[in-house]
Design a protein around this motif. Structure first.
Motif, PDB file in Angstrom:
ATOM      1  N   GLY A 158      -1.357  14.220  -5.161  1.00  0.00           N
ATOM      2  CA  GLY A 158      -1.108  14.806  -3.853  1.00  0.00           C
ATOM      3  C   GLY A 158      -0.064  15.895  -3.848  1.00  0.00           C
ATOM      4  N   TYR A 159       0.669  16.047  -4.972  1.00  0.00           N
ATOM      5  CA  TYR A 159       1.686  17.083  -5.018  1.00  0.00           C
ATOM      6  C   TYR A 159       1.160  18.276  -5.791  1.00  0.00           C
ATOM      7  CZ  TYR A 159       6.242  19.290  -5.269  1.00  0.00           C
ATOM      8  OH  TYR A 159       7.269  20.177  -5.139  1.00  0.00           O
ATOM      9  N   TYR A 160       1.745  19.437  -5.538  1.00  0.00           N
ATOM     10  CA  TYR A 160       1.286  20.682  -6.125  1.00  0.00           C
ATOM     11  C   TYR A 160       1.173  20.596  -7.645  1.00  0.00           C
ATOM     12  CZ  TYR A 160       1.299  25.476  -7.734  1.00  0.00           C
ATOM     13  OH  TYR A 160       0.977  26.651  -8.358  1.00  0.00           O
ATOM     14  N   ALA A 161       0.018  21.010  -8.170  1.00  0.00           N
ATOM     15  CA  ALA A 161      -0.171  21.014  -9.616  1.00  0.00           C
ATOM     16  C   ALA A 161      -1.176  22.078 -10.024  1.00  0.00           C
ATOM     17  CB  ALA A 161      -0.633  19.641 -10.095  1.00  0.00           C
ATOM     18  N   PHE A 174       8.027  12.122   1.664  1.00  0.00           N
ATOM     19  CA  PHE A 174       6.699  12.339   1.135  1.00  0.00           C
ATOM     20  C   PHE A 174       6.109  11.029   0.628  1.00  0.00           C
ATOM     21  CE2 PHE A 174       4.055  13.634  -2.605  1.00  0.00           C
ATOM     22  CZ  PHE A 174       3.006  14.141  -1.871  1.00  0.00           C
ATOM     23  N   LEU A 175       4.908  10.683   1.105  1.00  0.00           N
ATOM     24  CA  LEU A 175       4.255   9.434   0.748  1.00  0.00           C
ATOM     25  C   LEU A 175       2.822   9.676   0.294  1.00  0.00           C
ATOM     26  CD1 LEU A 175       5.853   8.966   3.759  1.00  0.00           C
ATOM     27  CD2 LEU A 175       5.480   6.613   3.021  1.00  0.00           C
ATOM     28  N   ARG A 176       2.312   8.695  -0.438  1.00  0.00           N
ATOM     29  CA  ARG A 176       0.896   8.727  -0.787  1.00  0.00           C
ATOM     30  C   ARG A 176       0.075   8.506   0.486  1.00  0.00           C
ATOM     31  NH1 ARG A 176      -0.735   4.463  -5.112  1.00  0.00           N
ATOM     32  NH2 ARG A 176      -0.121   3.086  -3.409  1.00  0.00           N
ATOM     33  N   ARG A 177      -1.058   9.190   0.561  1.00  0.00           N
ATOM     34  CA  ARG A 177      -1.903   9.065   1.738  1.00  0.00           C
ATOM     35  C   ARG A 177      -2.542   7.682   1.836  1.00  0.00           C
ATOM     36  NH1 ARG A 177      -6.643   8.025   2.777  1.00  0.00           N
ATOM     37  NH2 ARG A 177      -7.652   8.660   4.714  1.00  0.00           N
ATOM     38  N   THR A 178      -2.483   7.095   3.022  1.00  0.00           N
ATOM     39  CA  THR A 178      -3.252   5.892   3.349  1.00  0.00           C
ATOM     40  C   THR A 178      -3.885   6.107   4.720  1.00  0.00           C
ATOM     41  OG1 THR A 178      -1.444   4.753   4.491  1.00  0.00           O
ATOM     42  CG2 THR A 178      -1.602   4.447   2.088  1.00  0.00           C
ATOM     43  N   ASP A 179      -4.907   5.349   5.032  1.00  0.00           N
ATOM     44  CA  ASP A 179      -5.568   5.488   6.334  1.00  0.00           C
ATOM     45  C   ASP A 179      -4.583   5.240   7.467  1.00  0.00           C
ATOM     46  OD1 ASP A 179      -7.935   6.028   5.053  1.00  0.00           O
ATOM     47  OD2 ASP A 179      -8.770   4.017   5.312  1.00  0.00           O
ATOM     48  N   PRO A 236       0.768  21.189   8.255  1.00  0.00           N
ATOM     49  CA  PRO A 236       1.930  20.423   7.811  1.00  0.00           C
ATOM     50  C   PRO A 236       1.594  18.930   7.749  1.00  0.00           C
ATOM     51  CG  PRO A 236       2.509  21.920   9.598  1.00  0.00           C
ATOM     52  CD  PRO A 236       1.021  21.868   9.528  1.00  0.00           C
ATOM     53  N   THR A 237       2.005  18.292   6.681  1.00  0.00           N
ATOM     54  CA  THR A 237       1.767  16.858   6.515  1.00  0.00           C
ATOM     55  C   THR A 237       2.802  16.293   5.561  1.00  0.00           C
ATOM     56  OG1 THR A 237       0.178  15.178   5.802  1.00  0.00           O
ATOM     57  CG2 THR A 237       0.088  17.300   4.668  1.00  0.00           C
ATOM     58  N   ALA A 238       3.098  15.023   5.729  1.00  0.00           N
ATOM     59  CA  ALA A 238       3.964  14.318   4.784  1.00  0.00           C
ATOM     60  C   ALA A 238       3.143  13.536   3.771  1.00  0.00           C
ATOM     61  CB  ALA A 238       4.892  13.364   5.530  1.00  0.00           C
ATOM     62  N   LEU A 239       1.816  13.763   3.754  1.00  0.00           N
ATOM     63  CA  LEU A 239       0.922  12.950   2.925  1.00  0.00           C
ATOM     64  C   LEU A 239       0.178  13.766   1.872  1.00  0.00           C
ATOM     65  CD1 LEU A 239      -0.579  10.767   5.793  1.00  0.00           C
ATOM     66  CD2 LEU A 239       1.397  10.265   4.334  1.00  0.00           C
ATOM     67  N   GLU A 241       0.790  -1.221   0.000  1.00  0.00           N
ATOM     68  CA  GLU A 241       0.000   0.000   0.000  1.00  0.00           C
ATOM     69  C   GLU A 241       0.831   1.286   0.000  1.00  0.00           C
ATOM     70  OE1 GLU A 241      -2.432   0.170   3.485  1.00  0.00           O
ATOM     71  OE2 GLU A 241      -0.776   0.679   4.813  1.00  0.00           O
ATOM     72  N   ASP A 242       2.059   1.233   0.421  1.00  0.00           N
ATOM     73  CA  ASP A 242       2.853   2.461   0.534  1.00  0.00           C
ATOM     74  C   ASP A 242       3.557   2.804  -0.774  1.00  0.00           C
ATOM     75  OD1 ASP A 242       2.241   3.090   3.163  1.00  0.00           O
ATOM     76  OD2 ASP A 242       3.804   1.777   3.950  1.00  0.00           O
ATOM     77  N   LYS A 243       3.569   4.088  -1.077  1.00  0.00           N
ATOM     78  CA  LYS A 243       4.332   4.590  -2.208  1.00  0.00           C
ATOM     79  C   LYS A 243       5.060   5.840  -1.762  1.00  0.00           C
ATOM     80  CE  LYS A 243       4.095   6.073  -7.024  1.00  0.00           C
ATOM     81  NZ  LYS A 243       3.211   6.288  -8.212  1.00  0.00           N
ATOM     82  N   VAL A 244       6.377   5.836  -1.852  1.00  0.00           N
ATOM     83  CA  VAL A 244       7.214   6.977  -1.476  1.00  0.00           C
ATOM     84  C   VAL A 244       7.556   7.746  -2.737  1.00  0.00           C
ATOM     85  CG1 VAL A 244       9.339   7.711  -0.357  1.00  0.00           C
ATOM     86  CG2 VAL A 244       8.143   5.668   0.462  1.00  0.00           C
ATOM     87  N   PHE A 245       7.456   9.058  -2.675  1.00  0.00           N
ATOM     88  CA  PHE A 245       7.783   9.911  -3.815  1.00  0.00           C
ATOM     89  C   PHE A 245       9.139  10.561  -3.567  1.00  0.00           C
ATOM     90  CE2 PHE A 245       3.111   9.881  -3.623  1.00  0.00           C
ATOM     91  CZ  PHE A 245       2.853   9.331  -4.870  1.00  0.00           C
ATOM     92  N   PRO A 246      10.200   9.997  -4.105  1.00  0.00           N
ATOM     93  CA  PRO A 246      11.540  10.547  -3.866  1.00  0.00           C
ATOM     94  C   PRO A 246      11.839  11.723  -4.799  1.00  0.00           C
ATOM     95  CG  PRO A 246      11.697   8.638  -5.278  1.00  0.00           C
ATOM     96  CD  PRO A 246      10.233   8.789  -4.953  1.00  0.00           C
ATOM     97  N   GLY A 247      12.779  12.538  -4.362  1.00  0.00           N
ATOM     98  CA  GLY A 247      13.296  13.582  -5.232  1.00  0.00           C
ATOM     99  C   GLY A 247      12.422  14.810  -5.364  1.00  0.00           C
TER     100      GLY A 247
END
Length: 454
Positions: free
Chosen positions: A409-412, A298-303, A369-372, A285-291
């Motif tokens: 989840g990232y700025y667009a 920074f990760l994709r949101r999960t419950d 502030p959030t890492a998700l 379920e986890d996906k980390v967005f590097p770089g």
């Protein structure tokens, strides 16, 4: 200086905001009559603009300056704004021309308010003199003037019958809206730089008036001036500028932190990234967005990760109360129902922007502030997202946006920045963020981002 520059550039922000709101109500059917639109300070309007928008007209007040805490007030086809030079302007919403101008006896530091064809505002002539004015909104003719023994630096609130606001000596004033005579006064423990909010009458039949003073206490009074409750002394340096948000039977206020600005700004980032790093990765379920940034995890949101972040931030704030800048109280009794897991975000060390909420659904939204989820652009090393606060638990659900040109989840396309002030408001189910001359937002139904202007 950077803060002075923010004040000067408010001329451009104001002109853009005026043209947008003027286009919202070409027939005068919609208004923005008071700070954050209503006396509970929801920041919500039922009308929605599809965009893209274009600037309809522009008025510059750089030489007079407009307070960065001010909002444009819209009613009867006119836009009302006061300046530090002591001028209250009524501008024609069709073309921005001056319909009339009134010269007060001192700087106007905050927004006016409108009710039943009248415009009310306050001026500050120093610690020993201040005035509240009532003018005809149509032509600016004065109806009455109320004087006090100290200057005013807040926006008045009115229920149509009375005017409520505090002065810089710590006296809170209730004024008869028809005559301009004092109805009653109440003395707080320090100067009052925060506008009041008004809640409808509860079961006992008396409305609630909520404000705060620079003694770092929140006060709740009845409409007759009786003290209902007074909060404990809150952490932080100031409660100024934004009125309390009255939401779901609760009072929400924000303070600015006592620690240095950048230390406070990055405290939340380090905390949420640390919480997520400590949680083992789940390959399913986890996906980390590097770089994306150099110092953010920074990760994709999960419950699971959102629950860990809420619990971790709440625990940290309970153990480090000096880091709290969000406070919630029961409107009836002044008790804290929970600690909101919301850290300091932005504002150049001013109190953060207030949340906004939908009066029908009750959904309240805030920066946090959030890492998700990141909506931040410009200073992207700071992970700032937008969350919805649960009225029962205080937990925050991230508002993730749909996949666009970048990772989900990232700025667009959302207009926001991490270290300066952005403002949140609602056009029905479209959440709007305004920063300097740019306006953007996210559709809360489709979760699609949209740039409206700039």
């Amino acid at each position: 200086m950077r803060y002075s520059h923010r004040i000067a550039e408010m001329a451009a922000v104001l002109a853009l905001g005026l043209s947008i709101r003027a286009r919202c109500q070409p027939d005068g059917s919609d208004t923005w009559p008071t700070l954050h639109r209503d006396n509970v300070r929801s920041g919500h309007t039922s009308q929605r603009l599809a965009g893209p928008l274009e600037r309809k007209w522009f008025r510059s007040f750089v030489e007079e300056m407009i307070g960065p805490r001010c909002e444009a007030i819209i009613a009867d086809g006119l836009c009302f704004v006061g300046t530090y030079s002591g001028n209250l302007y009524a501008l024609d919403c069709r073309d921005g021309s001056t319909a009339w101008r009134f010269a007060a006896d001192g700087p106007i530091g905050h927004s006016p308010c409108y009710a039943e064809g009248k415009i009310f505002f306050a001026a500050d002539s120093g610690f020993e003199h201040g005035s509240v004015y009532c003018l005809s909104a149509k032509d600016g003719k004065p109806a009455w003037r109320y004087t006090a023994a100290a200057g005013f630096w807040t926006s008045p609130a009115t229920d149509g019958e009375r005017i409520y606001l505090g002065d810089r000596s710590g006296v809170f004033h209730c004024i008869d809206a028809a005559t301009g005579k004092a109805a009653w006064t109440f003395r707080a423990g320090a100067m009052i730089l925060k506008p009041a909010s008004i809640a409808a009458a509860p079961a006992d039949g008396d409305a609630r008036i909520v404000f705060a003073a620079e003694d770092m206490h929140v006060y709740c009074l009845t409409a007759t001036g009786r003290l209902v409750w007074k909060s404990p002394k809150l952490a932080g340096l100031s409660l100024r500028d934004a009125a309390p948000t009255l939401w779901a039977g609760k009072v929400v206020v924000r303070t600015n932190p006592p620690r240095p600005f950048h230390m406070s700004l990055h405290e939340g980032l380090r905390l949420v990234c640390g919480i997520q790093r400590a949680l083992p990765l789940d390959p399913d379920e986890d996906k980390v967005f590097p770089g994306i940034t150099t110092n953010q995890y920074f990760l994709r949101r999960t419950d699971r990760r959102e629950r860990a972040e809420n619990e971790g931030v709440r625990r940290y704030l309970a153990e480090n109360p000096q880091s709290r800048t969000w406070f919630t109280f029961g409107l009836d009794d002044g008790r804290e129902p929970w600690i909101a897991p919301v850290m300091y975000t932005a504002g150049l060390h001013n109190p953060p922007s207030p949340p906004c909420f939908h009066p029908t659904t009750g959904d309240l939204y805030t920066f946090h502030p959030t890492a998700l989820g990141v909506y931040c652009d410009g200073v992207s090393q700071v992970g700032v997202g937008i969350g919805k606060v649960d009225p029962k638990t205080g937990y925050v659900t991230n508002i993730s946006h749909a996949e666009g040109d970048r990772v989900p989840g990232y700025y667009a396309g959302m207009t926001m920045i991490a270290d300066e002030t952005s403002a949140l408001s609602l056009m029905d189910q479209f959440l709007v963020s305004t920063h300097q001359g740019a306006v953007g937002g996210v559709d809360l139904v489709t979760r699609k981002l949209r740039t409206l202007h700039g």
